[in-house]
Motif scaffolding. Structure first.
Motif, PDB file in Angstrom:
ATOM      1  N   ARG A 282       0.832  -1.202   0.000  1.00  0.00           N
ATOM      2  CA  ARG A 282       0.000   0.000   0.000  1.00  0.00           C
ATOM      3  C   ARG A 282       0.875   1.264   0.000  1.00  0.00           C
ATOM      4  NH1 ARG A 282      -5.334  -0.932   0.736  1.00  0.00           N
ATOM      5  NH2 ARG A 282      -5.735   1.159   1.577  1.00  0.00           N
TER       6      ARG A 282
ATOM      7  N   PHE B 204       0.705   4.037  -3.019  1.00  0.00           N
ATOM      8  CA  PHE B 204       0.496   5.463  -2.760  1.00  0.00           C
ATOM      9  C   PHE B 204       1.549   6.300  -3.465  1.00  0.00           C
ATOM     10  CE2 PHE B 204       0.812   9.473  -0.599  1.00  0.00           C
ATOM     11  CZ  PHE B 204      -0.475   9.767  -0.154  1.00  0.00           C
TER      12      PHE B 204
ATOM     13  N   TYR C 228      -3.646   5.527   4.533  1.00  0.00           N
ATOM     14  CA  TYR C 228      -3.804   4.600   3.407  1.00  0.00           C
ATOM     15  C   TYR C 228      -2.901   3.385   3.577  1.00  0.00           C
ATOM     16  CZ  TYR C 228      -3.905   2.641  -1.259  1.00  0.00           C
ATOM     17  OH  TYR C 228      -4.043   1.772  -2.306  1.00  0.00           O
TER      18      TYR C 228
ATOM     19  N   ASP D  17      -4.140   0.840   6.313  1.00  0.00           N
ATOM     20  CA  ASP D  17      -5.528   0.380   6.263  1.00  0.00           C
ATOM     21  C   ASP D  17      -5.553  -1.039   5.696  1.00  0.00           C
ATOM     22  OD1 ASP D  17      -8.263   0.268   6.382  1.00  0.00           O
ATOM     23  OD2 ASP D  17      -8.568   1.405   4.524  1.00  0.00           O
TER      24      ASP D  17
END
Length: 215
Positions: free
Chosen positions: A32, A36, A81, A84
């Motif tokens: 993640r 990003f 983000y 999560d």
């Protein structure tokens, strides 16, 4: 293991220390993070991986590199983000909770992760009640382990000297700093390392604490 019993404060890392690396939680976080930065900077997957690895090696975490070199990035959005993640593969650890509570030491969680994520994982693992305090990356302004600043700050915050503490962590660099400052060190869940620079090592933290509690 009697030298560990002479110390009054036990510091525990979170990720891949209080739970098995095989659960893949950090794999999710890493992916993640790469997703990003790939979107943020229009990078290929390979370039995003190199971007994150460079800052991890240099600063101990991508977040710190973004803070220092990319003020245009919303750090809170990045952190939210990246962390999560799904926790379906992460089991509760009641036996570890029992051994932590049986340890007649001050127990503090010392993590490079953000507080909200750490609290969520502790609750999921069933360990929220096992620690006197939680010290997260926000409290060192993202100047995280293995930087000495992080270790000095947690000592000051909780009022103890480094030479009264034991650090449990899966990262040799973090333990190297801890040992330099006078802490005893326990490397956790790193069967891939042949000759780590740590006072002790274990592939089973619950069993290690059990034996320590009964020493």
């Amino acid at each position: 293991m009697s030298p560990l019993l002479q110390r009054d404060v036990y510091l525990f890392d979170l990720d891949n220390t209080l739970y098995a690396p095989e659960s893949g939680i950090l794999d999710q976080v890493g992916q993640r993070m790469r997703d990003f930065v790939a979107r943020q900077f229009d990078l290929t997957p390979a370039d995003a991986h190199e971007f994150c690895q460079r800052y991890y090696k240099q600063y101990g975490g991508t977040l710190r590199g973004l803070q220092l070199h990319h003020p245009e990035v919303d750090l809170e959005a990045f952190s939210h983000y990246a962390h999560d993640v799904a926790l379906d593969a992460l089991p509760r650890v009641p036996e570890l909770a029992d051994e932590l509570l049986a340890t007649e030491k001050r127990r503090i969680l010392f993590t490079n992760s953000p507080r909200a994520y750490a609290e969520r994982l502790l609750d999921h693992l069933g360990l929220s009640h096992c620690f006197e305090g939680l010290f997260s990356v926000e409290q060192v302004d993202f100047q995280m382990k293995p930087h000495p600043h992080a270790f000095k700050t947690i000592c000051d915050h909780f009022g103890f000297h480094a030479d009264s503490a034991v650090m449990f962590d899966d990262q040799p660099d973090n333990l190297s700093t801890a040992r330099t400052m006078g802490m005893r060190t326990v490397l956790v869940n790193r069967h891939d390392l042949a000759n780590p620079d740590a006072c002790y090592r274990t592939e089973d933290l619950t069993d290690f604490l059990s034996r320590l509690n009964r020493a």
